[in-house]
Design a protein around this motif. Structure first.
Motif, PDB file in Angstrom:
ATOM      1  N   ARG A  85       0.834  -1.385  -0.162  1.00 16.20           N
ATOM      2  CA  ARG A  85      -0.140  -0.612   0.228  1.00 16.20           C
ATOM      3  C   ARG A  85       1.329   1.099  -0.524  1.00 16.20           C
ATOM      4  NH1 ARG A  85      -4.702  -0.266   4.606  1.00 16.20           N
ATOM      5  NH2 ARG A  85      -4.871   1.633   2.963  1.00 16.20           N
ATOM      6  N   ALA A  86       0.480   2.427  -0.726  1.00 17.60           N
ATOM      7  CA  ALA A  86       1.070   3.240  -1.061  1.00 17.60           C
ATOM      8  C   ALA A  86       1.079   4.414   0.445  1.00 17.60           C
ATOM      9  CB  ALA A  86       0.682   4.015  -2.558  1.00 17.60           C
ATOM     10  N   ARG A  87       0.228   3.965   0.753  1.00 17.41           N
ATOM     11  CA  ARG A  87       0.568   5.241   2.603  1.00 17.41           C
ATOM     12  C   ARG A  87       0.652   4.844   3.121  1.00 17.41           C
ATOM     13  NH1 ARG A  87      -5.208   9.039   4.102  1.00 17.41           N
ATOM     14  NH2 ARG A  87      -4.027  11.187   3.042  1.00 17.41           N
ATOM     15  N   ASP A  88       1.245   3.097   3.468  1.00 19.65           N
ATOM     16  CA  ASP A  88       1.798   2.537   4.732  1.00 19.65           C
ATOM     17  C   ASP A  88       2.835   3.657   5.300  1.00 19.65           C
ATOM     18  OD1 ASP A  88      -0.751   0.760   4.381  1.00 19.65           O
ATOM     19  OD2 ASP A  88       1.102  -1.089   3.307  1.00 19.65           O
ATOM     20  N   GLY A  89       2.589   3.507   6.678  1.00 19.28           N
ATOM     21  CA  GLY A  89       3.614   4.415   7.278  1.00 19.28           C
ATOM     22  C   GLY A  89       4.006   5.009   7.124  1.00 19.28           C
ATOM     23  N   VAL A  90       2.655   6.118   6.485  1.00 17.92           N
ATOM     24  CA  VAL A  90       3.394   7.873   5.844  1.00 17.92           C
ATOM     25  C   VAL A  90       2.260   8.523   6.883  1.00 17.92           C
ATOM     26  CG1 VAL A  90       2.355   9.210   3.730  1.00 17.92           C
ATOM     27  CG2 VAL A  90       3.045   7.130   3.467  1.00 17.92           C
ATOM     28  N   ILE A  91       3.486   9.671   7.242  1.00 18.47           N
ATOM     29  CA  ILE A  91       2.660  10.173   8.493  1.00 18.47           C
ATOM     30  C   ILE A  91       2.479  11.764   8.008  1.00 18.47           C
ATOM     31  CG2 ILE A  91       3.779  11.749  10.089  1.00 18.47           C
ATOM     32  CD1 ILE A  91       5.792  10.032  10.610  1.00 18.47           C
ATOM     33  N   GLY A  92       2.080  12.485   6.767  1.00 21.65           N
ATOM     34  CA  GLY A  92       1.691  13.856   6.433  1.00 21.65           C
ATOM     35  C   GLY A  92       2.368  14.146   5.280  1.00 21.65           C
ATOM     36  N   PRO A  93       1.710  15.051   4.554  1.00 19.74           N
ATOM     37  CA  PRO A  93       2.765  15.194   3.706  1.00 19.74           C
ATOM     38  C   PRO A  93       4.241  16.043   3.511  1.00 19.74           C
ATOM     39  CG  PRO A  93       0.508  16.661   3.853  1.00 19.74           C
ATOM     40  CD  PRO A  93       1.003  15.736   5.171  1.00 19.74           C
ATOM     41  N   SER A  94       4.490  15.519   2.225  1.00 26.16           N
ATOM     42  CA  SER A  94       6.279  15.684   2.440  1.00 26.16           C
ATOM     43  C   SER A  94       6.552  14.263   2.842  1.00 26.16           C
ATOM     44  CB  SER A  94       6.788  17.298   2.225  1.00 26.16           C
ATOM     45  OG  SER A  94       7.143  17.036   3.540  1.00 26.16           O
ATOM     46  N   PHE A  95       5.831  13.652   3.167  1.00 25.59           N
ATOM     47  CA  PHE A  95       7.183  11.862   3.780  1.00 25.59           C
ATOM     48  C   PHE A  95       7.441  12.045   3.068  1.00 25.59           C
ATOM     49  CE2 PHE A  95       7.393   8.370   6.135  1.00 25.59           C
ATOM     50  CZ  PHE A  95       7.963   8.535   7.039  1.00 25.59           C
ATOM     51  N   ARG A  96       6.560  11.104   1.824  1.00 24.52           N
ATOM     52  CA  ARG A  96       7.453  10.084   1.388  1.00 24.52           C
ATOM     53  C   ARG A  96       6.992  10.604  -0.406  1.00 24.52           C
ATOM     54  NH1 ARG A  96       5.403   4.091   1.471  1.00 24.52           N
ATOM     55  NH2 ARG A  96       6.361   4.366   2.962  1.00 24.52           N
ATOM     56  N   TYR A  97       7.719  11.028  -1.529  1.00 27.85           N
ATOM     57  CA  TYR A  97       7.207  10.622  -2.854  1.00 27.85           C
ATOM     58  C   TYR A  97       7.601   9.642  -3.483  1.00 27.85           C
ATOM     59  CZ  TYR A  97       7.944  15.966  -1.940  1.00 27.85           C
ATOM     60  OH  TYR A  97       7.367  16.830  -0.524  1.00 27.85           O
ATOM     61  N   GLU A  98       6.581  10.017  -4.241  1.00 29.97           N
ATOM     62  CA  GLU A  98       6.418   8.592  -5.888  1.00 29.97           C
ATOM     63  C   GLU A  98       7.040   9.306  -6.665  1.00 29.97           C
ATOM     64  OE1 GLU A  98       3.090   6.187  -6.357  1.00 29.97           O
ATOM     65  OE2 GLU A  98       2.995   5.066  -4.410  1.00 29.97           O
ATOM     66  N   ILE A  99       8.061   8.677  -7.756  1.00 30.93           N
ATOM     67  CA  ILE A  99       8.851   9.047  -8.802  1.00 30.93           C
ATOM     68  C   ILE A  99       8.514   8.127  -9.945  1.00 30.93           C
ATOM     69  CG2 ILE A  99      11.211   8.865  -8.325  1.00 30.93           C
ATOM     70  CD1 ILE A  99      11.690  11.395  -9.905  1.00 30.93           C
ATOM     71  N   ASP A 100       8.021   8.660 -10.711  1.00 25.46           N
ATOM     72  CA  ASP A 100       8.169   7.678 -12.478  1.00 25.46           C
ATOM     73  C   ASP A 100       8.132   8.024 -13.678  1.00 25.46           C
ATOM     74  OD1 ASP A 100       8.163   4.778 -13.495  1.00 25.46           O
ATOM     75  OD2 ASP A 100       6.631   4.190 -12.863  1.00 25.46           O
ATOM     76  N   ALA A 101       8.163   7.653 -14.430  1.00 22.57           N
ATOM     77  CA  ALA A 101       8.399   8.123 -16.228  1.00 22.57           C
ATOM     78  C   ALA A 101       7.769   7.805 -17.017  1.00 22.57           C
ATOM     79  CB  ALA A 101       9.801   8.499 -15.977  1.00 22.57           C
ATOM     80  N   THR A 102       7.332   7.892 -18.138  1.00 17.45           N
ATOM     81  CA  THR A 102       6.537   7.415 -19.575  1.00 17.45           C
ATOM     82  C   THR A 102       7.133   8.623 -20.839  1.00 17.45           C
ATOM     83  OG1 THR A 102       4.910   6.108 -19.294  1.00 17.45           O
ATOM     84  CG2 THR A 102       4.446   8.463 -19.071  1.00 17.45           C
ATOM     85  N   ILE A 103       7.247   7.586 -21.691  1.00 19.36           N
ATOM     86  CA  ILE A 103       7.790   8.582 -22.382  1.00 19.36           C
ATOM     87  C   ILE A 103       6.330   8.394 -23.727  1.00 19.36           C
ATOM     88  CG2 ILE A 103       8.170   8.107 -25.248  1.00 19.36           C
ATOM     89  CD1 ILE A 103      10.013   5.970 -24.473  1.00 19.36           C
ATOM     90  N   ALA A 104       5.683   9.886 -23.259  1.00 22.31           N
ATOM     91  CA  ALA A 104       4.587  10.391 -23.959  1.00 22.31           C
ATOM     92  C   ALA A 104       4.223  10.145 -24.973  1.00 22.31           C
ATOM     93  CB  ALA A 104       4.762  12.129 -23.913  1.00 22.31           C
ATOM     94  N   ASP A 105       3.080  10.200 -25.416  1.00 24.10           N
ATOM     95  CA  ASP A 105       2.027   9.474 -27.294  1.00 24.10           C
ATOM     96  C   ASP A 105       2.207  11.106 -27.585  1.00 24.10           C
ATOM     97  OD1 ASP A 105       2.204   7.315 -26.009  1.00 24.10           O
ATOM     98  OD2 ASP A 105      -0.001   7.267 -25.470  1.00 24.10           O
ATOM     99  N   ILE A 106       3.192  11.754 -27.887  1.00 25.56           N
ATOM    100  CA  ILE A 106       3.356  13.027 -28.816  1.00 25.56           C
ATOM    101  C   ILE A 106       4.948  13.375 -29.464  1.00 25.56           C
ATOM    102  CG2 ILE A 106       3.606  14.902 -26.594  1.00 25.56           C
ATOM    103  CD1 ILE A 106       2.013  16.699 -28.350  1.00 25.56           C
ATOM    104  N   TYR A 107       4.634  13.736 -30.753  1.00 27.20           N
ATOM    105  CA  TYR A 107       5.856  14.627 -31.369  1.00 27.20           C
ATOM    106  C   TYR A 107       6.050  15.701 -30.375  1.00 27.20           C
ATOM    107  CZ  TYR A 107       6.762   9.825 -33.651  1.00 27.20           C
ATOM    108  OH  TYR A 107       7.347   7.913 -33.519  1.00 27.20           O
ATOM    109  N   ILE A 108       7.447  16.147 -30.389  1.00 26.70           N
ATOM    110  CA  ILE A 108       7.451  17.595 -30.008  1.00 26.70           C
ATOM    111  C   ILE A 108       8.271  18.135 -31.996  1.00 26.70           C
ATOM    112  CG2 ILE A 108       8.715  19.411 -28.634  1.00 26.70           C
ATOM    113  CD1 ILE A 108       6.210  17.328 -27.704  1.00 26.70           C
ATOM    114  N   ARG A 109       8.131  19.207 -31.803  1.00 24.66           N
ATOM    115  CA  ARG A 109       8.458  20.758 -32.477  1.00 24.66           C
ATOM    116  C   ARG A 109      10.012  20.759 -32.756  1.00 24.66           C
ATOM    117  NH1 ARG A 109       8.596  25.509 -33.984  1.00 24.66           N
ATOM    118  NH2 ARG A 109       6.473  25.955 -31.812  1.00 24.66           N
TER     119      ARG A 109
END
Length: 741
Positions: free
Chosen positions: A304-328
């Motif tokens: 569970r993502a919120r297990d052991g989380v006390i409050g805001p800024s205690f735990r961050y999640e980070i991830d990335a994905t390739i966007a479905d759009i071509y840039i000029r």
């Protein structure tokens, strides 16, 4: 209130900084800086335990200054950096201390020692088990030093003696003097006191043997071999303890396998010992079980993502994905060129589901882009949004806090291990939450946000890769949005999410009583002070630089030619002139410095001095680098490649034009020789006479030609007839010029 917060009152002799916080009991552990930094004190005292109220009372006294305690720079060094700046003795000293108290170096023991019943029983058990240290004070002194310097293993480095020398001897090759240490003789039998001569004749280990072990590890990885320690030894002996001799005979080539004698090999025990030292336990586990099985069955997982989380800024999640759009491609508007699909990084606060930071780039997914996203998450957003024409209202995006924990992929996308000591030492950020690379549910909050952005925003703009059919035009040919435009789209989407998403299911009893709103922003604002005591905010310029440095990429820049050269660009700084870097480079040759850089901008580099301060190196806005100003490194690298292509094409044009020109000159030379064919051969060796006279004649001819050109330009203008009398014949002076020899 955060770890590393220092209070200084010179009048009352108060100088403490927070080394640990127990938010469940509202207590902090503080270190006496005056005692810690006194060179006469060989021992480190146990931190004092204060309540929040006690600490705040000291903080609020008249004359008390608040700042962030600066740790020794050696705490965040990697082993390679330590070897480069110090020597192997430092690492050996650290490893020896760590080995003695390894069982105590964990958060559980730290919390029990500072805020619980203590660790006396554990220390007594170590002594009873025959530990080398017989005194409890030795354990407490080492443990106190570990806590005082950020709970990292580098706390045991002898940085108090950084100016001392070392006489550690490295055995580099087989030809060096190599005495095997630790060889002991055995007893003849259990009853006899006599000693027998050692049977082993093996030599000591060298750097060549260690390199061979790394090659053996790569061999197992490359060929995906099933790992067992005994099999690894067999392969090592087969590959590195033999010599192949090739002999040419009348019957053909014969290869002879010559097995090396024991005197030229290491022993079995030495192989196992150094194999376990050089190759980490995780790497050996991956060899044994495979990457997929290891990530599935052995890596820690959090259901569970919120297990052991006390409050805001205690735990961050980070991830990335390739966007479905071509840039000029913004450098060239002659055609609708594209630079491809960007990678979008999101950082989400687990407690409130607030998107606290993001980054867009054209590399990865990797930790380079993730670090930029983390910097964006920890810094105020007003300046960043203003770059893209978005003015934030007060508390519209109130996220500028350093988290306590970070959850990220532990697969091929990110490699947190090399940054973990640095983040612990500098930011007190515990990067302990690793999830398998294929387990998106372990990062459910940020993964879910990616799906919403792709489905509800990106899929409906030009250049999107959605529902492609064979007869459709490829989306790369429809690229409309520049990278800056995509930033605006993402920022608007983030603000929409933070201020309108319904998160009523995240409210607790106190939130309901205080009528906290349902949105992520309102949950953040309603709990950051109550649950996290304000968190760890980035409030001043030094904090900004501190965060920046922790997440910056580190690389080498070269000081030479009156500039600091990095990635083909030139930088400068007043600090370089003060330290006379350019004079040193002029007199003693170019030298390298370690700098931090970000892919988000090529306008600056950061250099950290030995005293822990930071210096900005600014891009030179001259003819060489002006065209790269105010651009990200992704666009700069694109520009480098485009210029490389143009330079190659220009080189081909220059080659063709040069060959044509040389052929014309060759033809012209032949014509000139043909014009002089009837002239007699000139055999004179000294300078010809009459050159000046003939030069005067040529000058008069040139002036006559100029006069004719001027008169021709004004040919259509009517003028009064001239009254000047024209000469009827050539004057005597002109005649003398033509008749001169």
């Amino acid at each position: 209130m955060y770890e590393g917060l220092q209070i200084v009152n010179q009048n009352e002799g108060i100088n403490y900084f927070i080394c640990a916080i127990d938010k469940w009991s509202d207590r902090v552990a503080v270190i006496d800086v005056n005692h810690l930094e006194n060179p006469k004190n060989n021992n480190v005292k146990k931190p004092k335990i204060w309540t929040f109220d006690t600490f705040n009372s000291f903080k609020n006294r008249k004359g008390t200054e608040i700042q962030r305690y600066v740790m020794p720079i050696e705490l965040d060094m990697t082993d390679l950096q330590i070897l480069k700046k110090r020597n192997q003795t430092w690492i050996d000293f650290r490893e020896k201390r760590v080995k003695k108290v390894k069982s105590l170096l964990n958060d559980e023991c730290v919390n029990e020692y500072l805020f619980g019943d203590g660790i006396a029983e554990k220390i007594e058990q170590l002594i009873e088990q025959g530990h080398e240290w017989k005194s409890e004070g030795a354990f407490y002194n080492a443990f106190n030093k570990y806590i005082a310097f950020g709970c990292v293993e580098n706390a045991f480095l002898p940085f108090g003696y950084k100016n001392c020398g070392s006489n550690y001897y490295h055995v580099l090759t087989l030809e060096d003097v190599n005495i095997k240490r630790g060889r002991k003789s055995g007893k003849l039998d259990k009853q006899s006191k006599g000693r027998q001569k050692p049977v082993s004749k093996h030599r000591g280990v060298t750097d060549v043997d260690k390199q061979n072990m790394f090659r053996l590890y790569s061999y197992f990885k490359r060929h995906n071999l099933r790992y067992k320690p005994a099999y690894a030894l067999r392969v090592y002996q087969r590959e590195f303890e033999v010599v192949i001799e090739v002999e040419e005979t009348s019957n053909g080539t014969i290869e002879r396998v010559i097995i090396l004698p024991p005197e030229e090999c290491i022993s079995v025990g030495m192989f196992y010992r150094h194999w376990r030292i050089l190759i980490t336990h995780e790497d050996l586990m991956r060899l044994k079980y495979g990457d997929i099985a290891y990530d599935k069955d052995w890596k820690p997982r959090f259901e569970r993502a919120r297990d052991g989380v006390i409050g805001p800024s205690f735990r961050y999640e980070i991830d990335a994905t390739i966007a479905d759009i071509y840039i000029r491609y913004s450098y060239d508007t002659t055609g609708r060129w594209s630079v491809g699909r960007p990678v979008i990084y999101f950082v989400v606060d687990v407690y409130s589901t607030m998107i606290v930071g993001y980054y867009i780039g054209f590399h990865g997914p990797d930790w380079i882009g993730a670090s930029e996203a983390m910097v964006n998450a920890c810094l105020p957003k007003a300046e960043h949004c203003a770059k893209y024409g978005i003015a934030l209202k007060e508390n519209e995006w109130p996220c500028f806090h350093i988290p306590t924990q970070l959850t990220a992929d532990n697969g091929s996308e990110y490699s947190l291990k090399h940054l973990e000591p640095l983040l612990k030492a500098n930011l007190h950020l515990r990067t302990v939450n690793f999830v398998p690379v294929y387990r998106g549910d372990c990062k459910s909050i940020v993964e879910r946000r990616f799906g919403i952005v792709q489905d509800m925003t990106i899929n409906f703009v030009a250049g999107a890769t959605v529902d492609l059919k064979r007869e459709d035009q490829h989306p790369s040919n429809k690229a409309v949005y520049s990278i800056d435009a995509l930033h605006r789209i993402i920022i608007k989407d983030i603000l929409h999410h933070n201020n309108t998403s319904n998160r009523v299911y995240l409210l607790n009893k106190r939130d309901a009583k205080n009528h906290i709103g349902f949105t992520p922003r309102e949950i953040w604002l309603g709990n950051i002070d109550e649950e996290m005591n304000g968190g760890n905010p980035v409030v001043n310029e030094f904090d900004r630089m501190h965060v920046r440095w922790a997440f910056l990429l580190k690389d080498e820049a070269s000081v030479r030619d009156g500039s600091i050269h990095f990635q083909e660009l030139e930088y400068d700084s007043g600090y370089a002139h003060e330290q006379k870097w350019y004079i040193r480079a002029k007199q003693h040759g170019a030298f390298n410095i370690t700098v931090g850089w970000t892919r988000a901008s090529g306008n600056f580099l950061i250099f950290r001095t030995d005293d822990g301060s930071y210096v900005e190196l600014t891009l030179k806005r001259d003819d060489h680098c002006e065209r790269f100003a105010d651009e990200s490194w992704d666009m700069i690298f694109h520009r480098f490649y485009a210029e490389l292509q143009e330079a190659y094409a220009l080189g081909q044009i220059e080659r063709e034009e040069r060959i044509k020109k040389e052929h014309e000159l060759k033809k012209l030379t032949a014509q000139q020789f043909e014009a002089m064919r009837d002239a007699p051969e000139n055999t004179r060796k000294s300078i010809q006479p009459g050159i000046k006279a003939r030069q005067n004649v040529q000058r008069q001819v040139d002036m006559l030609a100029v006069s004719s050109n001027i008169q021709g330009a004004f040919k259509g203008i009517s003028t009064a007839p001239s009254t000047t009398k024209q000469p009827q014949k050539t004057s005597d002076i002109d005649r003398s010029l033509y008749d001169a020899e």
